[in-house]
Design a protein around this motif. Structure first.
Motif, PDB file in Angstrom:
ATOM      1  N   ARG A 220       0.840  -1.326   0.215  1.00  0.00           N
ATOM      2  CA  ARG A 220       0.054  -0.033  -0.133  1.00  0.00           C
ATOM      3  C   ARG A 220       0.693   1.172   0.078  1.00  0.00           C
ATOM      4  N   SER A 221       1.918   1.152   0.478  1.00  0.00           N
ATOM      5  CA  SER A 221       3.071   2.388   0.675  1.00  0.00           C
ATOM      6  C   SER A 221       3.706   2.535  -0.782  1.00  0.00           C
ATOM      7  N   PRO A 222       3.664   3.751  -1.288  1.00  0.00           N
ATOM      8  CA  PRO A 222       4.274   3.928  -2.618  1.00  0.00           C
ATOM      9  C   PRO A 222       5.796   3.706  -2.276  1.00  0.00           C
ATOM     10  N   ALA A 223       6.533   4.123  -1.188  1.00  0.00           N
ATOM     11  CA  ALA A 223       7.846   4.002  -0.889  1.00  0.00           C
ATOM     12  C   ALA A 223       8.465   2.648  -0.891  1.00  0.00           C
ATOM     13  N   VAL A 224       7.575   1.754  -0.393  1.00  0.00           N
ATOM     14  CA  VAL A 224       7.845   0.509  -0.137  1.00  0.00           C
ATOM     15  C   VAL A 224       7.650  -0.065  -1.358  1.00  0.00           C
ATOM     16  N   ALA A 225       6.619   0.240  -2.052  1.00  0.00           N
ATOM     17  CA  ALA A 225       6.273  -0.943  -3.349  1.00  0.00           C
ATOM     18  C   ALA A 225       7.547  -0.423  -4.282  1.00  0.00           C
ATOM     19  N   TYR A 226       8.012   1.020  -4.343  1.00  0.00           N
ATOM     20  CA  TYR A 226       9.072   1.398  -5.396  1.00  0.00           C
ATOM     21  C   TYR A 226      10.385   0.525  -4.899  1.00  0.00           C
ATOM     22  N   ALA A 227      10.613   0.508  -3.536  1.00  0.00           N
ATOM     23  CA  ALA A 227      11.787  -0.174  -3.144  1.00  0.00           C
ATOM     24  C   ALA A 227      11.754  -1.862  -3.486  1.00  0.00           C
ATOM     25  N   CYS A 228      10.515  -2.353  -3.377  1.00  0.00           N
ATOM     26  CA  CYS A 228      10.324  -3.717  -3.776  1.00  0.00           C
ATOM     27  C   CYS A 228      10.583  -4.149  -5.148  1.00  0.00           C
ATOM     28  N   GLU A 229       9.761  -3.142  -5.967  1.00  0.00           N
ATOM     29  CA  GLU A 229       9.756  -3.171  -7.417  1.00  0.00           C
ATOM     30  C   GLU A 229      11.149  -3.072  -7.925  1.00  0.00           C
ATOM     31  N   GLU A 240       7.392 -10.627 -11.334  1.00  0.00           N
ATOM     32  CA  GLU A 240       6.734 -10.673 -10.094  1.00  0.00           C
ATOM     33  C   GLU A 240       6.645  -9.135  -9.751  1.00  0.00           C
ATOM     34  N   ALA A 241       7.792  -8.408  -9.919  1.00  0.00           N
ATOM     35  CA  ALA A 241       7.651  -6.839  -9.886  1.00  0.00           C
ATOM     36  C   ALA A 241       6.393  -6.077 -10.613  1.00  0.00           C
ATOM     37  N   TYR A 242       6.033  -6.580 -11.723  1.00  0.00           N
ATOM     38  CA  TYR A 242       4.950  -6.145 -12.346  1.00  0.00           C
ATOM     39  C   TYR A 242       3.557  -6.442 -11.640  1.00  0.00           C
ATOM     40  N   ALA A 243       3.417  -7.631 -11.298  1.00  0.00           N
ATOM     41  CA  ALA A 243       2.341  -8.146 -10.847  1.00  0.00           C
ATOM     42  C   ALA A 243       2.062  -7.553  -9.279  1.00  0.00           C
ATOM     43  N   ASN A 244       3.019  -7.444  -8.506  1.00  0.00           N
ATOM     44  CA  ASN A 244       2.932  -6.923  -7.306  1.00  0.00           C
ATOM     45  C   ASN A 244       3.139  -5.596  -6.936  1.00  0.00           C
ATOM     46  N   TYR A 245       3.783  -4.774  -7.786  1.00  0.00           N
ATOM     47  CA  TYR A 245       4.025  -3.542  -7.473  1.00  0.00           C
ATOM     48  C   TYR A 245       3.848  -2.219  -8.461  1.00  0.00           C
ATOM     49  N   ALA A 246       3.840  -2.739  -9.576  1.00  0.00           N
ATOM     50  CA  ALA A 246       3.730  -1.615 -10.634  1.00  0.00           C
ATOM     51  C   ALA A 246       2.694  -0.878 -10.749  1.00  0.00           C
ATOM     52  N   PHE A 247       1.648  -1.310 -10.016  1.00  0.00           N
ATOM     53  CA  PHE A 247       0.197  -0.255 -10.369  1.00  0.00           C
ATOM     54  C   PHE A 247       0.148   0.528  -9.180  1.00  0.00           C
ATOM     55  N   VAL A 248       1.079   0.380  -8.084  1.00  0.00           N
ATOM     56  CA  VAL A 248       1.113   1.181  -6.871  1.00  0.00           C
ATOM     57  C   VAL A 248       2.283   2.277  -7.277  1.00  0.00           C
ATOM     58  N   ARG A 260      -0.246   5.054 -19.056  1.00  0.00           N
ATOM     59  CA  ARG A 260       1.027   5.041 -19.835  1.00  0.00           C
ATOM     60  C   ARG A 260       2.259   5.018 -18.913  1.00  0.00           C
ATOM     61  N   GLY A 261       1.929   5.181 -17.530  1.00  0.00           N
ATOM     62  CA  GLY A 261       3.321   5.237 -16.834  1.00  0.00           C
ATOM     63  C   GLY A 261       3.659   3.655 -16.438  1.00  0.00           C
ATOM     64  N   VAL A 262       2.640   2.890 -16.316  1.00  0.00           N
ATOM     65  CA  VAL A 262       2.957   1.332 -16.292  1.00  0.00           C
ATOM     66  C   VAL A 262       3.529   0.781 -17.643  1.00  0.00           C
ATOM     67  N   ALA A 263       2.794   1.267 -18.817  1.00  0.00           N
ATOM     68  CA  ALA A 263       3.100   0.624 -20.001  1.00  0.00           C
ATOM     69  C   ALA A 263       4.520   0.936 -20.358  1.00  0.00           C
ATOM     70  N   LYS A 264       5.073   2.021 -19.982  1.00  0.00           N
ATOM     71  CA  LYS A 264       6.325   2.769 -20.312  1.00  0.00           C
ATOM     72  C   LYS A 264       7.511   1.928 -19.664  1.00  0.00           C
ATOM     73  N   ALA A 265       6.952   1.680 -18.262  1.00  0.00           N
ATOM     74  CA  ALA A 265       8.025   0.962 -17.330  1.00  0.00           C
ATOM     75  C   ALA A 265       8.024  -0.390 -17.638  1.00  0.00           C
ATOM     76  N   TYR A 266       7.009  -1.053 -18.357  1.00  0.00           N
ATOM     77  CA  TYR A 266       7.151  -2.597 -18.802  1.00  0.00           C
ATOM     78  C   TYR A 266       6.729  -2.572 -20.075  1.00  0.00           C
ATOM     79  N   PRO A 267       7.669  -2.467 -21.132  1.00  0.00           N
ATOM     80  CA  PRO A 267       7.522  -2.431 -22.397  1.00  0.00           C
ATOM     81  C   PRO A 267       7.262  -3.773 -23.064  1.00  0.00           C
ATOM     82  N   ALA A 268       7.964  -4.546 -22.408  1.00  0.00           N
ATOM     83  CA  ALA A 268       7.752  -6.008 -22.863  1.00  0.00           C
ATOM     84  C   ALA A 268       6.318  -6.794 -22.496  1.00  0.00           C
ATOM     85  N   ILE A 269       5.523  -6.046 -21.723  1.00  0.00           N
ATOM     86  CA  ILE A 269       4.063  -6.707 -21.370  1.00  0.00           C
ATOM     87  C   ILE A 269       3.179  -5.767 -22.468  1.00  0.00           C
ATOM     88  N   PRO A 270       2.483  -6.532 -23.210  1.00  0.00           N
ATOM     89  CA  PRO A 270       1.589  -5.985 -24.176  1.00  0.00           C
ATOM     90  C   PRO A 270       0.613  -5.053 -23.404  1.00  0.00           C
TER      91      PRO A 270
END
Length: 405
Positions: A220-229, A240-248, A260-270
């Motif tokens: 739930r915490s952006p700071a924790v999610a960013y570190a884990c991602e 694992e990074a995408y599924a668990n933390y990308a949306f936060v 656009r932020g998620v798509a740019k960060a993970y260009p390999a995912i359709p």
């Protein structure tokens, strides 16, 4: 060292130099960091001296700046992170480095805002070597031990907590970092992050992620999610990074920017999968993703989503108008969706003439698609039996239908 060097930033950072204005202050901070980095390219020691001077002058200069938006704080924190590296990388005698660190410590203690709070997180980097970091850690452990191992009824905090943990980390005393984080009287990310970094440095990324989630607010915490991602991606665990933390981590104020932020960060995912996952992540908000689906050229999906839950009618009207010549059938469906949500009472600061505009746009699209009668029949059905009862939009659409006769 060249004591007569003239720093451009120096006279600009006099006490209360910027008043309450944050933009000029942020610009000057960025210029100062750029100036110091330019000097570091050819004289690292001089640049380190400049970095110390700047950090000494920084807080007094911006003490009155409006910090309510958080923008000035972010600029300061980025500057501290970059300058700590410059100080640590500079060649210096033992005496010189001790002098630099003492001046930084004094500036930190004198900072009441506090703008230099982030300096503690980068203290190990400023030390410049494992040996100096270890010496600093031993010095600071005296205060940390009194605070965290002393009587529970007494004060449990120490001004240099982050400095000490950062120094222990830079000294590669990882087990001690973990031990001291466990002794912390408070479960706070500001402490836990050092334990996470220690585990990463020990080559245990998955354990670091579990440790972060177990001892903090987790995903739930952006700071924790960013570190884990970051940890998972650095370890090659992209899925694992995408599924668990990308949306936060990549959440934005608008749904389109979020996608656009998620798509740019993970260009390999359709993009279709990114969109579907974001929709599933926000149940009941399907229509909000209309613009994202359209931007990804997922036109059928865009229409399907906007039929499930409301979307801002003006967004739909804009899309219908833009797509009339290229994709008239899509434009018709977007226009009808705009009319539907208007009739049902949706729309930011909506006025009756918005319904007239939406009707005109939709009918132009209907003419291009050859669906005029079908569209008119649908609108007539809505105004004859309004789903949510009478409102100004329904009345305006009745007028529009009457004018067409």
């Amino acid at each position: 060292m060249a004591p007569t060097h003239t720093w451009t930033f120096r006279p600009r950072f006099r006490r209360n130099a910027f008043g309450w204005r944050s933009q000029p202050a942020m610009q000057r901070i960025e210029e100062a960091v750029a100036e110091i980095k330019d000097v570091a390219a050819h004289d690292p020691a001089l640049a380190a001296e400049g970095a110390v001077i700047f950090l000494e002058k920084l807080s007094p200069a911006i003490a009155q700046v409006d910090s309510s938006s958080g923008a000035i704080g972010g600029t300061v924190n980025r500057a501290i992170a970059e300058l700590a590296k410059i100080i640590g990388a500079a060649p210096a005698s033992e005496t010189q480095r001790e002098t630099w660190l003492q001046r930084l410590w004094d500036a930190f203690l004198a900072d009441d805002i506090p703008y230099l709070e982030a300096l503690g997180d980068h203290w190990g980097a400023a030390c410049g070597s494992v040996e100096v970091a270890s010496e600093q850690a031993d010095r600071l452990l005296v205060g940390l031990r009194d605070a965290w191992e002393g009587p529970k009824k007494g004060p449990r905090s120490f001004t240099g907590e982050s400095h000490c943990l950062s120094a222990l980390l830079a000294a590669e005393r990882y087990e001690e970092v973990l031990a001291w984080v466990e002794k912390s009287p408070y479960t706070m990310w500001s402490y836990v992050k050092f334990g996470v970094k220690a585990l990463v440095a020990m080559g245990r990324p998955e354990e670091a992620v579990a440790y972060a989630e177990a001892r903090s607010e987790g995903r739930r915490s952006p700071a924790v999610a960013y570190a884990c991602e970051t940890i998972l991606r650095d370890a090659g665990m992209e899925e694992e990074a995408y599924a668990n933390y990308a949306f936060v981590v990549h959440q934005h104020g608008s749904y389109l920017s979020w996608f656009r932020g998620v798509a740019k960060a993970y260009p390999a995912i359709p993009k279709a999968r990114v969109l579907a996952d974001l929709v599933a992540h926000t149940p009941g908000k399907e229509g909000k993703w209309f613009a994202a689906a359209r931007s990804a050229k997922l036109y059928d999906e865009a229409i399907r989503l906007v039929q499930l839950s409301p979307c801002e009618p003006k967004t739909l009207m804009k899309a219908a108008k833009a797509e009339t010549s290229k994709r008239p059938k899509f434009a018709v469906q977007a226009g009808l969706a705009a009319l539907r949500w208007q009739v049902e009472g949706h729309g930011y600061k909506a006025v009756a003439n918005d319904a007239r505009d939406a009707f005109a746009i939709t009918m132009r699209a209907a003419e291009a698609a050859g669906e005029v009668e079908a569209v008119r029949a649908q609108v007539r059905a809505w105004v004859e039996t309004p789903p949510q009862g009478e409102n100004k939009m329904v009345r305006k659409l009745r007028e529009c239908l009457g004018e067409e006769r």
